[in-house]
Design an enzyme around this catalytic site. Structure first.
Site, PDB file in Angstrom:
ATOM      1  N   TRP A   1      -5.053  -8.388  11.030  1.00  0.00           N
ATOM      2  CA  TRP A   1      -4.519  -9.687  11.454  1.00  0.00           C
ATOM      3  C   TRP A   1      -2.996  -9.656  11.348  1.00  0.00           C
ATOM      4  O   TRP A   1      -2.442  -8.969  10.496  1.00  0.00           O
ATOM      5  CB  TRP A   1      -5.112 -10.833  10.639  1.00  0.00           C
TER       6      TRP A   1
ATOM      7  N   GLU B   1       6.702 -15.152  -1.747  1.00  0.00           N
ATOM      8  CA  GLU B   1       6.191 -14.074  -0.892  1.00  0.00           C
ATOM      9  C   GLU B   1       7.330 -13.308  -0.219  1.00  0.00           C
ATOM     10  O   GLU B   1       7.254 -12.094  -0.045  1.00  0.00           O
ATOM     11  CB  GLU B   1       5.262 -14.653   0.183  1.00  0.00           C
TER      12      GLU B   1
ATOM     13  N   GLU C   1       1.107  -7.403   2.324  1.00  0.00           N
ATOM     14  CA  GLU C   1       1.783  -8.550   1.725  1.00  0.00           C
ATOM     15  C   GLU C   1       2.934  -9.041   2.599  1.00  0.00           C
ATOM     16  O   GLU C   1       3.261 -10.236   2.597  1.00  0.00           O
ATOM     17  CB  GLU C   1       2.319  -8.163   0.338  1.00  0.00           C
TER      18      GLU C   1
ATOM     19  N   HIS D   1       2.519 -12.204   4.723  1.00  0.00           N
ATOM     20  CA  HIS D   1       2.373 -13.530   4.140  1.00  0.00           C
ATOM     21  C   HIS D   1       3.652 -14.356   4.275  1.00  0.00           C
ATOM     22  O   HIS D   1       3.627 -15.488   4.787  1.00  0.00           O
ATOM     23  CB  HIS D   1       1.976 -13.415   2.668  1.00  0.00           C
TER      24      HIS D   1
ATOM     25  N   GLU E   1      -1.977 -11.436  -8.930  1.00  0.00           N
ATOM     26  CA  GLU E   1      -2.660 -11.550  -7.637  1.00  0.00           C
ATOM     27  C   GLU E   1      -3.680 -12.688  -7.670  1.00  0.00           C
ATOM     28  O   GLU E   1      -3.850 -13.413  -6.691  1.00  0.00           O
ATOM     29  CB  GLU E   1      -3.354 -10.228  -7.290  1.00  0.00           C
TER      30      GLU E   1
ATOM     31  N   THR F   1      -1.808 -16.009  -7.491  1.00  0.00           N
ATOM     32  CA  THR F   1      -1.333 -16.273  -6.127  1.00  0.00           C
ATOM     33  C   THR F   1      -2.479 -16.701  -5.227  1.00  0.00           C
ATOM     34  O   THR F   1      -2.321 -17.599  -4.388  1.00  0.00           O
ATOM     35  CB  THR F   1      -0.655 -15.004  -5.558  1.00  0.00           C
TER      36      THR F   1
ATOM     37  N   ASP G   1      -6.371 -12.078   1.426  1.00  0.00           N
ATOM     38  CA  ASP G   1      -5.647 -10.837   1.120  1.00  0.00           C
ATOM     39  C   ASP G   1      -5.416 -10.698  -0.382  1.00  0.00           C
ATOM     40  O   ASP G   1      -5.644  -9.635  -0.968  1.00  0.00           O
ATOM     41  CB  ASP G   1      -4.279 -10.826   1.825  1.00  0.00           C
ATOM     42  N   GLU G   2      -4.952 -11.779  -0.991  1.00  0.00           N
ATOM     43  CA  GLU G   2      -4.659 -11.738  -2.424  1.00  0.00           C
ATOM     44  C   GLU G   2      -5.931 -11.445  -3.231  1.00  0.00           C
ATOM     45  O   GLU G   2      -5.888 -10.727  -4.241  1.00  0.00           O
ATOM     46  CB  GLU G   2      -4.054 -13.068  -2.893  1.00  0.00           C
TER      47      GLU G   2
ATOM     48  N   HIS H   1      -6.661  -7.693  -3.000  1.00  0.00           N
ATOM     49  CA  HIS H   1      -5.693  -6.948  -3.815  1.00  0.00           C
ATOM     50  C   HIS H   1      -5.975  -7.150  -5.306  1.00  0.00           C
ATOM     51  O   HIS H   1      -5.851  -6.215  -6.103  1.00  0.00           O
ATOM     52  CB  HIS H   1      -4.271  -7.409  -3.479  1.00  0.00           C
TER      53      HIS H   1
END
Length: 406
Positions: free
Chosen positions: A103, A146, A184, A187, A237, A240, A269-270, A273
């Site tokens: 994405w 970010e 990252e 973001h 992570e 966040t 995503d976070e 991770h």
């Protein structure tokens, strides 16, 4: 050694025919032009060069020479090196593929190349106008955090055994660092464009804040130790993820479906991770439980440093505290969340059931297992006292939103 020094001086003098032998040469590669550090065999052989300088200086040996031979934490590095295959698996299984299969920010923004782009922007701005100023302030603070990504990649490269000495090193840890950074990077890019298109923020003030934060940097207390580094990233992570997820819920409740989707994809995503870093710590515990628990306990006796704590717009010296107060009041990220994250890590790493520890580590384990309850009680006591005393948060003016108060 003295004789060798005279030879080397002569070899490198401008008038010496050997001087040209040590000039880096540009070579063409499939990806462009690279700098080749080599020896011209028509002037001096590699053996002669090695006799003069005491080292080879071709590309392969350069990479080897850049690998550290002395560490502050040699045992920790040994464990980290043993985890390299797991890091490699994380690159393949956790990080998304780059390019068309991943994405990108544009997937969630108006497409200005389309004939109906004006209508897309009107709809986008219409939904964004429903977001209250206090939610907007928290979103901006998250975006600024970010956007300070260069600082975080720099931090990763300080962890002994996990660094990327050449910038293109093909080790699993170096590939993880670059892959994590590439994901990252989306973001801040996406949130920045959302705020710009929304038209309700002073983007210059925000940009000044970002520049100040990157310039100031931050120190999470990792001390170059990969154990400390991965405990920190495991915590951060998750924090966040919680913050982005809660902003998304608030946006959805206020009618901004775009921000809700944006926050959800970033939180996703976070979350991936987070699982990767927590897996690294799980594997460290299998190999060196005493070492990891000692580090974990020491870090918890302090506090986890938030990466944006040095943020300033150049005017408000208490900008981070004011931003954090708004986030706390909205329930985006609170002291209770801090305690819950510690509890989550204790459970994820099965700290309650670790056995075979030294007496010192066993005491640390017991301390850590009691910590979430202790933090939660302190947080609840503070919140209840505030309510009992009738204390209310005084709205503060934020330059990010043209000095409107939140």
């Amino acid at each position: 050694m003295l004789f060798r020094g005279f030879i080397l001086a002569a070899a490198l003098s401008a008038s010496s025919p050997l001087a040209s032998a040590f000039v880096p040469q540009a070579i063409s590669t499939s990806s462009g032009t690279a700098l080749r550090s080599t020896v011209d065999p028509s002037v001096v052989t590699k053996k002669e060069y090695q006799d003069i300088c005491g080292v080879n200086f071709d590309d392969e040996s350069l990479d080897e020479r850049l690998t550290r031979t002395k560490f502050l934490y040699p045992k920790h590095v040994e464990v980290i090196e043993d985890l390299a295959p797991i890091a490699g698996a994380m690159v393949d299984d956790v990080l998304l593929e780059t390019g068309d299969k991943a994405w990108q920010p544009q997937d969630y923004l108006p497409d200005l190349t389309q004939d109906d782009f004006e209508e897309q922007i009107r709809d986008f701005r219409g939904q964004a106008s429903c977001v209250p100023d206090d939610v907007l302030v928290v979103l901006i603070g998250d975006m600024v955090t970010e956007e300070a990504l260069p600082t975080y990649q720099t931090l990763l490269n300080t962890f002994e055994g996990c660094d990327d000495p050449t910038g293109t090193t093909d080790s699993p840890w170096a590939r993880w660092s670059r892959g994590w950074t590439s994901e990252e990077n989306r973001h801040g890019d996406l949130l920045n464009k959302y705020l710009y298109l929304g038209g309700r923020c002073d983007m210059r003030s925000i940009e000044v804040t970002i520049q100040h934060l990157i310039t100031s940097g931050f120190n999470p207390g990792a001390q170059k130790d990969p154990y400390r580094g991965f405990v920190y990233t495991s915590f951060q992570e998750r924090a966040t993820k919680i913050s982005h997820g809660n902003v998304g819920k608030l946006a959805r409740d206020k009618g901004d479906k775009n921000l809700s989707r944006i926050s959800a994809i970033i939180a996703g995503d976070e979350g991936r991770h987070e699982k990767a870093y927590q897996t690294f710590v799980t594997e460290i515990l299998k190999r060196d439980p005493d070492g990891l628990i000692k580090v974990f306990g020491d870090m918890m006796r302090g506090q986890i440093v938030m990466p944006a704590e040095l943020m300033t717009d150049g005017k408000d010296a208490e900008l981070y505290d004011n931003f954090s107060a708004v986030a706390q009041r909205l329930g985006v990220y609170t002291a209770i969340d801090y305690a819950d994250i510690i509890q989550h890590l204790i459970k994820t790493w099965d700290m309650e059931n670790i056995t075979g520890l030294s007496s010192e580590s066993e005491k640390e384990r017991e301390y850590l297992c009691r910590l979430p309850t202790r933090y939660r009680k302190l947080a609840e006591r503070s919140m209840n006292k505030k309510k009992k005393d009738g204390e209310e948060d005084v709205p503060k003016a934020f330059g990010w939103i043209y000095d409107r108060k939140a």
